[in-house]
Scaffold this motif. Structure first.
Motif, PDB file in Angstrom:
ATOM      1  N   TYR A  16       0.845  -0.900  -0.065  1.00 35.31           N
ATOM      2  CA  TYR A  16      -0.188  -0.396  -0.017  1.00 35.31           C
ATOM      3  C   TYR A  16       0.627   1.090   0.487  1.00 35.31           C
ATOM      4  N   THR A  17       0.760   2.497  -0.571  1.00 35.56           N
ATOM      5  CA  THR A  17       0.678   3.740  -1.217  1.00 35.56           C
ATOM      6  C   THR A  17      -0.082   4.707  -0.570  1.00 35.56           C
ATOM      7  N   ASN A  18      -0.145   5.202   0.257  1.00 36.56           N
ATOM      8  CA  ASN A  18      -0.920   6.412   0.189  1.00 36.56           C
ATOM      9  C   ASN A  18      -2.326   6.029   0.007  1.00 36.56           C
ATOM     10  N   GLY A  19      -2.217   5.115   0.913  1.00 36.13           N
ATOM     11  CA  GLY A  19      -3.793   3.520   1.298  1.00 36.13           C
ATOM     12  C   GLY A  19      -4.371   2.812  -0.265  1.00 36.13           C
ATOM     13  N   LEU A  20      -3.226   3.217  -1.365  1.00 32.08           N
ATOM     14  CA  LEU A  20      -3.418   2.433  -2.109  1.00 32.08           C
ATOM     15  C   LEU A  20      -3.005   0.996  -2.661  1.00 32.08           C
TER      16      LEU A  20
ATOM     17  N   ASP B  61      -7.149  -1.523 -19.217  1.00 32.88           N
ATOM     18  CA  ASP B  61      -6.078  -1.127 -19.010  1.00 32.88           C
ATOM     19  C   ASP B  61      -6.008   0.548 -19.862  1.00 32.88           C
ATOM     20  N   SER B  62      -4.517   0.492 -19.088  1.00 35.67           N
ATOM     21  CA  SER B  62      -4.096   2.409 -19.942  1.00 35.67           C
ATOM     22  C   SER B  62      -3.933   1.574 -20.893  1.00 35.67           C
ATOM     23  N   PRO B  63      -4.161   2.763 -22.274  1.00 36.92           N
ATOM     24  CA  PRO B  63      -3.076   2.304 -23.279  1.00 36.92           C
ATOM     25  C   PRO B  63      -2.053   2.652 -23.603  1.00 36.92           C
ATOM     26  N   GLN B  64      -0.831   3.358 -22.623  1.00 40.74           N
ATOM     27  CA  GLN B  64       0.234   3.526 -22.432  1.00 40.74           C
ATOM     28  C   GLN B  64       0.821   2.863 -21.716  1.00 40.74           C
ATOM     29  N   GLY B  65       0.986   1.764 -21.165  1.00 39.58           N
ATOM     30  CA  GLY B  65       1.866   0.967 -20.729  1.00 39.58           C
ATOM     31  C   GLY B  65       2.542   1.556 -19.943  1.00 39.58           C
ATOM     32  N   VAL B  66       2.194   0.596 -18.918  1.00 40.35           N
ATOM     33  CA  VAL B  66       2.739   1.127 -17.813  1.00 40.35           C
ATOM     34  C   VAL B  66       4.176   1.043 -17.558  1.00 40.35           C
ATOM     35  N   ALA B  67       5.243   1.652 -17.196  1.00 43.02           N
ATOM     36  CA  ALA B  67       6.859   1.270 -17.377  1.00 43.02           C
ATOM     37  C   ALA B  67       6.669   0.692 -15.784  1.00 43.02           C
TER      38      ALA B  67
ATOM     39  N   THR C 170     -11.926  -4.810  -5.019  1.00 47.30           N
ATOM     40  CA  THR C 170     -12.877  -3.996  -4.766  1.00 47.30           C
ATOM     41  C   THR C 170     -12.424  -2.269  -5.358  1.00 47.30           C
ATOM     42  N   ILE C 171     -11.855  -2.172  -5.056  1.00 47.43           N
ATOM     43  CA  ILE C 171     -11.423  -0.408  -5.375  1.00 47.43           C
ATOM     44  C   ILE C 171     -12.076  -0.881  -6.467  1.00 47.43           C
ATOM     45  N   LEU C 172     -10.837  -1.052  -7.488  1.00 44.10           N
ATOM     46  CA  LEU C 172     -11.078  -0.934  -9.065  1.00 44.10           C
ATOM     47  C   LEU C 172     -11.901  -0.873  -9.290  1.00 44.10           C
ATOM     48  N   LEU C 173     -13.365  -1.814  -8.957  1.00 43.16           N
ATOM     49  CA  LEU C 173     -15.403  -1.792  -9.450  1.00 43.16           C
ATOM     50  C   LEU C 173     -15.547  -0.691  -9.173  1.00 43.16           C
ATOM     51  N   ASN C 174     -15.025   0.089  -7.832  1.00 49.33           N
ATOM     52  CA  ASN C 174     -15.950   1.032  -6.861  1.00 49.33           C
ATOM     53  C   ASN C 174     -15.742   2.178  -7.797  1.00 49.33           C
ATOM     54  N   ASP C 175     -14.176   2.442  -8.635  1.00 51.44           N
ATOM     55  CA  ASP C 175     -13.592   3.179  -9.683  1.00 51.44           C
ATOM     56  C   ASP C 175     -14.067   3.596 -10.513  1.00 51.44           C
ATOM     57  N   GLY C 176     -14.892   2.061 -10.911  1.00 52.99           N
ATOM     58  CA  GLY C 176     -15.362   1.655 -12.434  1.00 52.99           C
ATOM     59  C   GLY C 176     -16.734   2.600 -12.643  1.00 52.99           C
ATOM     60  N   ARG C 177     -17.171   2.225 -11.115  1.00 55.35           N
ATOM     61  CA  ARG C 177     -18.672   2.386 -10.991  1.00 55.35           C
ATOM     62  C   ARG C 177     -18.907   4.109 -10.495  1.00 55.35           C
ATOM     63  N   HIS C 178     -18.007   4.459  -9.691  1.00 51.96           N
ATOM     64  CA  HIS C 178     -18.652   5.729  -9.349  1.00 51.96           C
ATOM     65  C   HIS C 178     -17.152   6.988 -10.045  1.00 51.96           C
TER      66      HIS C 178
ATOM     67  N   THR D 214     -11.743   4.024 -21.695  1.00 47.35           N
ATOM     68  CA  THR D 214     -10.668   3.713 -20.858  1.00 47.35           C
ATOM     69  C   THR D 214     -10.110   3.816 -19.383  1.00 47.35           C
ATOM     70  N   MET D 215      -9.478   2.740 -19.185  1.00 47.65           N
ATOM     71  CA  MET D 215      -9.017   3.257 -17.308  1.00 47.65           C
ATOM     72  C   MET D 215      -7.924   3.873 -17.577  1.00 47.65           C
ATOM     73  N   PRO D 216      -8.444   5.100 -16.647  1.00 49.56           N
ATOM     74  CA  PRO D 216      -7.425   5.886 -16.449  1.00 49.56           C
ATOM     75  C   PRO D 216      -5.805   5.426 -16.371  1.00 49.56           C
ATOM     76  N   ASP D 217      -4.746   6.403 -16.730  1.00 47.95           N
ATOM     77  CA  ASP D 217      -3.672   5.644 -16.083  1.00 47.95           C
ATOM     78  C   ASP D 217      -3.011   5.464 -14.333  1.00 47.95           C
ATOM     79  N   SER D 218      -3.812   6.818 -13.518  1.00 51.27           N
ATOM     80  CA  SER D 218      -3.389   6.715 -12.516  1.00 51.27           C
ATOM     81  C   SER D 218      -4.172   5.498 -11.825  1.00 51.27           C
ATOM     82  N   ILE D 219      -5.027   4.479 -12.740  1.00 51.34           N
ATOM     83  CA  ILE D 219      -5.212   3.856 -11.620  1.00 51.34           C
ATOM     84  C   ILE D 219      -4.806   1.979 -12.543  1.00 51.34           C
ATOM     85  N   ALA D 220      -4.677   2.677 -13.348  1.00 58.04           N
ATOM     86  CA  ALA D 220      -3.879   1.326 -14.443  1.00 58.04           C
ATOM     87  C   ALA D 220      -2.615   0.734 -13.839  1.00 58.04           C
ATOM     88  N   MET D 221      -1.944   1.625 -13.221  1.00 57.72           N
ATOM     89  CA  MET D 221      -0.335   1.816 -12.903  1.00 57.72           C
ATOM     90  C   MET D 221      -0.141   1.116 -11.422  1.00 57.72           C
TER      91      MET D 221
END
Length: 376
Positions: free
Chosen positions: A94-98, A232-238, A334-342, A313-320
């Motif tokens: 976990y980093t900053n609660g994520l 997923d993010s289309p950018q491909g996260v390093a 659960t965090i992923l689902l709620n991000d998509g839902r809300h 498209t899934m935002p980069d901030s979530i995909a990373m």
């Protein structure tokens, strides 16, 4: 066995729309949240095309009153629900609660299975049982014979190297469960399906998002809108990968990179189709709940029929935070689902007419060796 009590199988009256859901493994929880939002705000779908994790969500998406079951599954699944031979060690930090989920290959297991000639590094018999338990014959009959909806899943024929679309018009309940299982099994790490004198695996190996086939269906059946969910993010996260260490690390990184590249190609082909012959195009110009300029239009068989393509498209901030798609942690999903839902992002919106699609589809079939289906 994961599941919730059966309820009467039902479906909100479908609108004239098609849904395409990409692969993405555990990240599919985000797509489930997006699906819930879209169904609640603008109704159900006439057809769903799913690849990999998208194939797992497809049948319960068609039966819109089963979205609660789908959300439950994606927030309670564990590795034991998927694997009887697990090729990974999975950690969650976990980093900053994520949460950030990381998987590493179990080297001893890999060497053992290579030495003894096993065809994959993991096995997923529990996943097939999970599919049968939650996608029942009653649900399949509701989709196929009662509501006359269309379930489509993408698989990769490992012998021919081509993607194939398997749909409910052509196959029995048992066959469709097999195809869903094959579509969800990532090669090397998971089981292969041996069927019809061939070998099948994850549809995402050849086609992460079947956009062309979804558009093909939409025009043949007179649909107005095609929604696409990219898990997923289309950018491909390093991931700060280094070549130092075991060759197994290189194998893991290759398998991670490939889906993003294929995903971008799939979306690019669909978008390029909208940009031929001066077809109108807008980027994010429509509200996420607006059906677009073709809403309500009935198919008349003429070349002026327009289909709207909306890409979520899934935002980069979530995909990373969830790069390793085969790591399953309930709290992170659960965090992923709620991000998509809300926090459903506004889509990029494109439009394509029948003449443009036909012309570009002929090019795709000729130069990309793509065989598009004829739908009943």
């Amino acid at each position: 066995m994961i599941g919730i009590a059966d309820k009467a199988v039902g479906q909100v009256a479908p609108s004239n729309k098609v849904l395409i859901v990409s692969g993405g493994g555990a990240r599919g929880a985000w797509g489930v949240g997006v699906v819930e939002h879209l169904i609640q705000t603008s109704g159900g779908y006439n057809a769903v095309f799913g690849t990999s994790t998208g194939s797992l969500t497809a049948p319960l998406t068609l039966l819109t009153r089963d979205t609660a079951r789908m959300a439950f599954l994606y927030t309670h699944v564990t590795k034991d629900s998927i694997f009887n031979v697990d090729p990974f060690k999975t950690t969650e930090t976990y980093t900053n609660g994520l949460p950030t989920v990381t998987t590493t290959m179990r080297g001893g297991n890999a060497v053992f299975r290579l030495l003894f000639g096993k065809e994959s590094l993991g096995e997923t018999k529990p996943l097939l049982n999970l599919i049968h338990h939650n996608f029942t014959p009653v649900r399949y009959d509701s989709i196929k014979n009662y509501y006359h909806l269309h379930l489509n899943v993408a698989v990769t024929n490992m012998v021919s190297g081509h993607a194939e679309i398997k749909n409910s018009d052509e196959y029995s309940y048992s066959d469709m469960c097999d195809w869903i299982w094959a579509s969800a099994n990532e090669p090397i790490w998971m089981s292969y399906l041996h069927k019809d004198d061939s070998v099948y695996s994850d549809g995402g190996t050849a086609e992460v998002i079947p956009v062309v086939e979804g558009l093909n269906y939409a025009f043949q059946k007179g649909m107005d809108t095609v929604d696409v969910i990219m898990n997923d993010s289309p950018q491909g996260v390093a991931n700060n990968w280094s070549s130092k260490g075991s060759w197994l690390n290189g194998l893991e990184r290759i398998v991670e990179i490939m889906p993003t590249s294929i995903e971008n190609d799939d979306i690019s082909i669909g978008i390029l189709m909208t940009q031929l012959h001066d077809v109108q195009t807008s980027h994010g110009g429509h509200d996420a709940d607006n059906d677009g300029p073709a809403s309500g239009k009935k198919y008349d068989g003429h070349s002026n029929h327009i289909v709207v393509l909306r890409v979520y498209t899934m935002p980069d901030s979530i995909a990373m935070h969830y790069r390793d798609e085969l790591g399953f942690f309930a709290d992170a999903m659960t965090i992923l689902l709620n991000d998509g839902r809300h926090k459903t992002p506004a889509p990029e919106v494109y439009a394509i007419d029948y003449k443009s699609f036909s012309s570009s589809a002929n090019y795709v079939k000729k130069h990309l060796k793509y065989k598009m289906k004829e739908y009943k």
